[in-house]
Design a protein around this motif. Structure first.
Motif, PDB file in Angstrom:
ATOM      1  N   SER A 123       0.839  -1.190   0.000  1.00  0.00           N
ATOM      2  CA  SER A 123       0.000   0.000   0.000  1.00  0.00           C
ATOM      3  C   SER A 123       0.879   1.246   0.000  1.00  0.00           C
ATOM      4  N   THR A 124       0.437   2.258  -0.732  1.00  0.00           N
ATOM      5  CA  THR A 124       1.172   3.515  -0.791  1.00  0.00           C
ATOM      6  C   THR A 124       0.442   4.637  -0.070  1.00  0.00           C
ATOM      7  N   GLY A 125      -0.652   4.326   0.569  1.00  0.00           N
ATOM      8  CA  GLY A 125      -1.428   5.330   1.280  1.00  0.00           C
ATOM      9  C   GLY A 125      -2.880   4.905   1.375  1.00  0.00           C
ATOM     10  N   PHE A 126      -3.751   5.899   1.593  1.00  0.00           N
ATOM     11  CA  PHE A 126      -5.175   5.601   1.704  1.00  0.00           C
ATOM     12  C   PHE A 126      -5.985   6.739   1.106  1.00  0.00           C
ATOM     13  N   TYR A 161     -10.784  -1.377   2.902  1.00  0.00           N
ATOM     14  CA  TYR A 161     -11.051  -1.817   1.531  1.00  0.00           C
ATOM     15  C   TYR A 161      -9.742  -1.885   0.749  1.00  0.00           C
ATOM     16  N   ASP A 162      -9.652  -2.831  -0.176  1.00  0.00           N
ATOM     17  CA  ASP A 162      -8.474  -2.915  -1.037  1.00  0.00           C
ATOM     18  C   ASP A 162      -8.537  -1.792  -2.087  1.00  0.00           C
ATOM     19  N   PRO A 163      -7.488  -1.615  -2.878  1.00  0.00           N
ATOM     20  CA  PRO A 163      -7.491  -0.531  -3.858  1.00  0.00           C
ATOM     21  C   PRO A 163      -8.628  -0.608  -4.882  1.00  0.00           C
ATOM     22  N   GLN A 200     -10.004   3.170   2.327  1.00  0.00           N
ATOM     23  CA  GLN A 200      -9.580   2.379   1.173  1.00  0.00           C
ATOM     24  C   GLN A 200      -8.077   2.545   0.979  1.00  0.00           C
ATOM     25  N   LEU A 201      -7.391   1.419   0.825  1.00  0.00           N
ATOM     26  CA  LEU A 201      -5.955   1.443   0.573  1.00  0.00           C
ATOM     27  C   LEU A 201      -5.682   1.890  -0.856  1.00  0.00           C
ATOM     28  N   LYS A 202      -4.539   2.536  -1.063  1.00  0.00           N
ATOM     29  CA  LYS A 202      -4.083   2.912  -2.395  1.00  0.00           C
ATOM     30  C   LYS A 202      -2.841   2.092  -2.717  1.00  0.00           C
ATOM     31  N   GLY A 203      -2.584   1.895  -3.986  1.00  0.00           N
ATOM     32  CA  GLY A 203      -1.399   1.148  -4.397  1.00  0.00           C
ATOM     33  C   GLY A 203      -1.678  -0.338  -4.376  1.00  0.00           C
TER      34      GLY A 203
END
Length: 80
Positions: free
Chosen positions: A7-10, A58-60, A24-27
């Motif tokens: 993950s690179t952030g949210f 939540y996933d990306p 929600q996760l980003k990346g």
């Protein structure tokens, strides 16, 4: 301890009237087979807010295992 999830952030952090925080996760999203994941850091952090009883991560792509109801939830990608 460094927790690598990819993950690179949210994004999309919200807290509803029903005491559910959603984020929600980003990346990327990957447990790497570990039982210790970034979810273990996110959940207690959000529960510090007095109006938060439940956390749904939540996933990306926007998926989580239990998207409805008063319960915690993580995406399948964070399962060991």
């Amino acid at each position: 301890t460094l927790l690598r999830s990819g993950s690179t952030g949210f994004t999309n952090l919200s807290i509803s009237d029903s005491e559910v925080a959603r984020v929600q996760l980003k990346g990327g999203c990957n447990s790497g087979g570990s039982t210790v994941t970034v979810a273990g850091e996110i959940m207690p952090t959000l529960r510090q807010f007095p109006t938060v009883s439940w956390v749904k991560i939540y996933d990306p792509q926007g998926s989580t295992q239990n998207p409805t109801g008063l319960s915690d939830s993580i995406p399948g990608c964070l399962e060991p």
